[in-house]
Write a protein that holds these residues in place. Structure first.
Motif, PDB file in Angstrom:
ATOM      1  N   MET A  23      15.161 -36.541  27.294  1.00 28.55           N
ATOM      2  CA  MET A  23      15.395 -35.143  26.903  1.00 28.55           C
ATOM      3  C   MET A  23      15.738 -35.047  25.427  1.00 28.55           C
ATOM      4  N   GLY A  24      16.537 -36.017  24.976  1.00 29.77           N
ATOM      5  CA  GLY A  24      16.873 -36.035  23.545  1.00 29.77           C
ATOM      6  C   GLY A  24      15.646 -36.211  22.679  1.00 29.77           C
ATOM      7  N   LEU A  25      14.779 -37.142  23.121  1.00 35.00           N
ATOM      8  CA  LEU A  25      13.545 -37.394  22.369  1.00 35.00           C
ATOM      9  C   LEU A  25      12.656 -36.157  22.350  1.00 35.00           C
ATOM     10  N   ILE A  26      12.517 -35.569  23.535  1.00 32.75           N
ATOM     11  CA  ILE A  26      11.685 -34.358  23.605  1.00 32.75           C
ATOM     12  C   ILE A  26      12.297 -33.236  22.766  1.00 32.75           C
ATOM     13  N   VAL A  31      12.320 -29.905  17.881  1.00 35.51           N
ATOM     14  CA  VAL A  31      12.923 -29.429  16.628  1.00 35.51           C
ATOM     15  C   VAL A  31      12.016 -29.723  15.437  1.00 35.51           C
ATOM     16  N   VAL A  32      11.467 -30.948  15.442  1.00 39.53           N
ATOM     17  CA  VAL A  32      10.553 -31.312  14.342  1.00 39.53           C
ATOM     18  C   VAL A  32       9.348 -30.386  14.325  1.00 39.53           C
ATOM     19  N   TYR A  33       8.809 -30.136  15.503  1.00 40.17           N
ATOM     20  CA  TYR A  33       7.680 -29.212  15.629  1.00 40.17           C
ATOM     21  C   TYR A  33       8.029 -27.843  15.042  1.00 40.17           C
ATOM     22  N   LEU A  34       9.119 -27.331  15.544  1.00 37.92           N
ATOM     23  CA  LEU A  34       9.505 -25.985  15.111  1.00 37.92           C
ATOM     24  C   LEU A  34       9.784 -25.935  13.613  1.00 37.92           C
ATOM     25  N   ASN A  35      10.417 -26.989  13.116  1.00 33.32           N
ATOM     26  CA  ASN A  35      10.719 -27.032  11.684  1.00 33.32           C
ATOM     27  C   ASN A  35       9.432 -27.087  10.855  1.00 33.32           C
TER      28      ASN A  35
ATOM     29  N   SER B  23       1.819 -38.018  26.239  1.00 32.83           N
ATOM     30  CA  SER B  23       2.233 -38.540  24.924  1.00 32.83           C
ATOM     31  C   SER B  23       1.070 -38.658  23.956  1.00 32.83           C
ATOM     32  N   MET B  24      -0.092 -39.087  24.473  1.00 33.30           N
ATOM     33  CA  MET B  24      -1.241 -39.196  23.577  1.00 33.30           C
ATOM     34  C   MET B  24      -1.669 -37.820  23.063  1.00 33.30           C
ATOM     35  N   PHE B  25      -1.695 -36.847  23.974  1.00 37.11           N
ATOM     36  CA  PHE B  25      -2.069 -35.499  23.556  1.00 37.11           C
ATOM     37  C   PHE B  25      -1.066 -34.942  22.550  1.00 37.11           C
ATOM     38  N   SER B  26       0.226 -35.190  22.873  1.00 36.63           N
ATOM     39  CA  SER B  26       1.263 -34.686  21.965  1.00 36.63           C
ATOM     40  C   SER B  26       1.163 -35.346  20.599  1.00 36.63           C
TER      41      SER B  26
END
Lengths: 480, 170
Positions: A23-26, A31-35, B23-26
């Motif tokens: 969950m932390g990784l996701i 956050v990185v995506y949104l940023n 994961s690959m898609f992401s």
């Protein structure tokens, strides 16, 4: 009843830990995506603001140019413009953006316009709350991006070239020559008059048209440059030459760099100088005394040794003059404006030194003829002919000289004759079409290019540095 | 027991497959998004810099398909050069070179006069170097792209601009 209980082992803790890590990784990835998306949005918004500020700045420049051209450089305190700290300024909104434009150095020869454009931007990339919270807007605040341009003006003139035509120029005659001189510079004139030994090579010829052979040079010697509209061509004979005086001594044809194809000029119509309220000119005798100074033993003595008397059909003093038909001779001894509405045939125009005649004509056909035609011994800046749209033909013939400037954008201008001397046409001419017949020498007076009449135009255009663009007041803002 | 083991392996396999696929898609999606953002940022900054330089320059000195040299507002030379071999657009001013764009596939500079073509929104081109003094407009177009695992993805960015030199022909 027997209930089986499974006691949590180590595997249960591992699963929970794995879930937390996952969950932390996701969450981190989210956050990185949104940023990333937010920063992209910020860059896009900033770029849009950066580019949309330019039309706002240009709008300010346009208003300032229109203002200074309409009211002159010294009468700017009108139409809502205010004077503060030696600068006339105006602020105006366009939608949710606005500009502040100032005119400085208005008393000098090169007024300066500074236009500052401010456009709202949705994000605050430089917010002290940090990048993540930069898009959190406070109620009532608007963020502005500021950008500025400084423009230095220069005054332009109507007669910046010797011979200009809307449609075509045809140099039909023999030994036609165009060159230039400067009646206001003793290095390039003598007592304001053309001298062959002091001539220059700016006898430029231009047509606005893009037609084939819209500029027919024949075998003329053009000491200057020629211009046509895009696609327009120049027809030149085997002995014709266009170029510098030095180059033309040993060459024929068109010198490199002396032909342009980007002529693009508007020719505004001439308006009637007034509606009623002018004097009617009449004729009379003009007597000129010639005084001779002699020296005898007791000192200097002046005696009136001779005089000449000549009758003129019309004598003009200071003021506005109007008549339906003018035929014959005109004597100008003041700064006069003469408006002729029906018929205009001039055989002699004499202008006293230091005086000026502006001749307006709505006569369809205008004739300038005779052996002492127009202002032949004066300066080109002292005689201007203005042809209204109804004036469709101007013919200059005779063996004497014409000295002046002709602006008749609806007229066909024919120059016939020329005689055997080298003083035929001194000044400048702008017409719908120009045709030269006979032996003609055309001398463009460069002093006409300094008398204005074309208003202010942009001479230099530079962006201001970010530190020169103050932040917008009353709101949170950032610059560039 | 065997059936349970087979079921567990199957379900685990499916879950692993789904996890790997996601994961690959992401990863690909993230790489594509990052590429797009990076390209878009670089393109915007490059076009902003170019438009500012051209707009306030004094004149054009030379122009080829891949290079544009200007007389800047300070009367010094300023050039933009595209290198097809390195796929970069470089700005050179006062001896300082700065790469504005990388991974640039195509780049063209063309010049226009100040005269509009009657009845159209187009302008007359400057057909030859001998008429370079008549250049009033600079047209520029480029395309940039980035690849993921060696394959060009939908991260191509196309920029076209028509920039008017303010100081020319006024």
């Amino acid at each position: 009843m027997k209930i089986l209980r499974t006691s949590p082992g180590r595997a249960g803790g591992n699963t929970l830990l794995l879930c937390v890590v996952m969950m932390g990784l996701i969450g981190f990835l989210l956050v990185v995506y949104l940023n990333l998306v937010k920063n992209q949005n910020a860059v896009t918004a900033r770029s849009q603001g950066w580019n949309s500020s330019m039309p706002i700045i240009e709008a300010g420049l346009e208003e300032a140019l229109a203002h200074i051209n309409a009211h002159g450089a010294t009468n700017l305190g009108c139409d809502g413009w205010t004077l503060a700290d030696g600068k006339y300024s105006m602020q105006r909104s366009i939608g949710d953006a606005y500009y502040i434009v100032r005119i400085t150095n208005y008393g000098g020869t090169v007024p300066i316009i500074e236009s500052l454009g401010y456009v709202p931007t949705p994000l605050m990339a430089s917010s002290d709350r940090g990048l993540l919270l930069a898009d959190v807007m406070q109620p009532g605040t608007v963020n502005y991006l500021g950008r500025g341009v400084r423009v230095t003006l220069r005054s332009t003139a109507l007669f910046t070239k010797g011979m200009v035509a809307k449609d075509s120029i045809n140099l039909n005659g023999n030994n036609i020559t165009t060159d230039s001189f400067d009646s206001s510079d003793p290095l390039y004139s003598t007592n304001g008059l053309y001298i062959a030994g002091k001539r220059k090579d700016h006898g430029d010829i231009a047509v606005n048209n893009s037609l084939l052979n819209s500029l027919n040079m024949g075998n003329a010697d053009v000491f200057g440059s020629v211009s046509t509209g895009p696609g327009g061509t120049v027809s030149i004979g085997p002995n014709g030459v266009v170029g510098d005086l030095l180059w033309a001594q040993n060459h024929k044809g068109i010198q490199s760099g002396h032909l342009r194809n980007d002529m693009n000029v508007n020719f505004p119509d001439v308006q009637a100088p007034w509606n009623g309220g002018a004097f009617t000119p009449t004729g009379g005798w003009i007597t000129n005394w010639t005084f001779v100074t002699v020296t005898n033993g007791s000192g200097v003595v002046s005696t009136n040794s001779s005089f000449t008397s000549k009758q003129y059909d019309y004598i003009l003093d200071d003021g506005n003059w109007e008549k339906a038909s003018i035929s014959g001779t005109v004597y100008v001894r003041g700064n006069a404006k003469l408006y002729v509405t029906s018929t205009l045939n001039l055989s002699d125009v004499t202008i006293v030194g230091g005086k000026r005649l502006d001749l307006y004509s709505s006569a369809a056909s205008v004739s300038l003829s005779g052996n002492n035609t127009a202002n032949s011994s004066g300066l080109a800046t002292s005689f201007h002919f203005w042809g209204l749209p109804a004036c469709t033909s101007v013919t200059f013939s005779g063996n004497a000289a014409f000295t002046g400037a002709i602006y008749a954008p609806s007229a066909s201008f024919h120059m016939n004759g020329g005689g055997n001397n080298n003083i035929d046409f001194v000044g400048a001419a702008i017409a719908r079409s120009i045709t030269m017949n006979g032996h003609f020498n055309f001398h463009y007076d460069e002093a006409l290019a300094r008398e204005g009449g074309g208003g202010y135009i942009v001479g230099s255009w530079n962006e201001m540095s970010p530190t020169e663009v103050p932040a917008a007041t009353g709101v949170v803002s950032f610059n560039q | 027991m065997l059936i349970e083991a087979i079921m567990a392996i199957g379900i685990t396999g499916l879950l692993m497959l789904a996890l790997v696929s996601v994961s690959m898609f992401s990863t690909r999606s993230f790489a594509a998004l990052y590429n797009y953002v990076a390209l878009d940022d670089a393109n915007r900054l490059a076009i902003d810099q170019l438009t500012r330089d051209v707009r306030e320059c004094n004149s054009v000195t030379t122009c080829t398909t891949n290079a544009l040299t200007l007389v800047d507002s300070d009367n010094f030379s300023l050039s933009y050069t595209y290198s097809p071999s390195t796929r970069t657009l470089t700005r050179l001013k006062n001896g300082i070179a700065k790469v504005l764009l990388s991974e640039c596939d195509t780049m063209t500079f063309t010049l226009g006069k100040r005269n509009p073509v009657s009845g159209t929104y187009d302008i007359y081109p400057v057909p030859s170097a001998s008429e370079i003094a008549e250049a009033k407009v600079v047209n520029v177009a480029w395309t940039c792209s980035r690849a993921i695992l060696g394959i060009k993805q939908n991260t191509e960015s196309v920029q076209t601009a028509r920039i008017v030199i303010r100081k020319q022909g006024t």
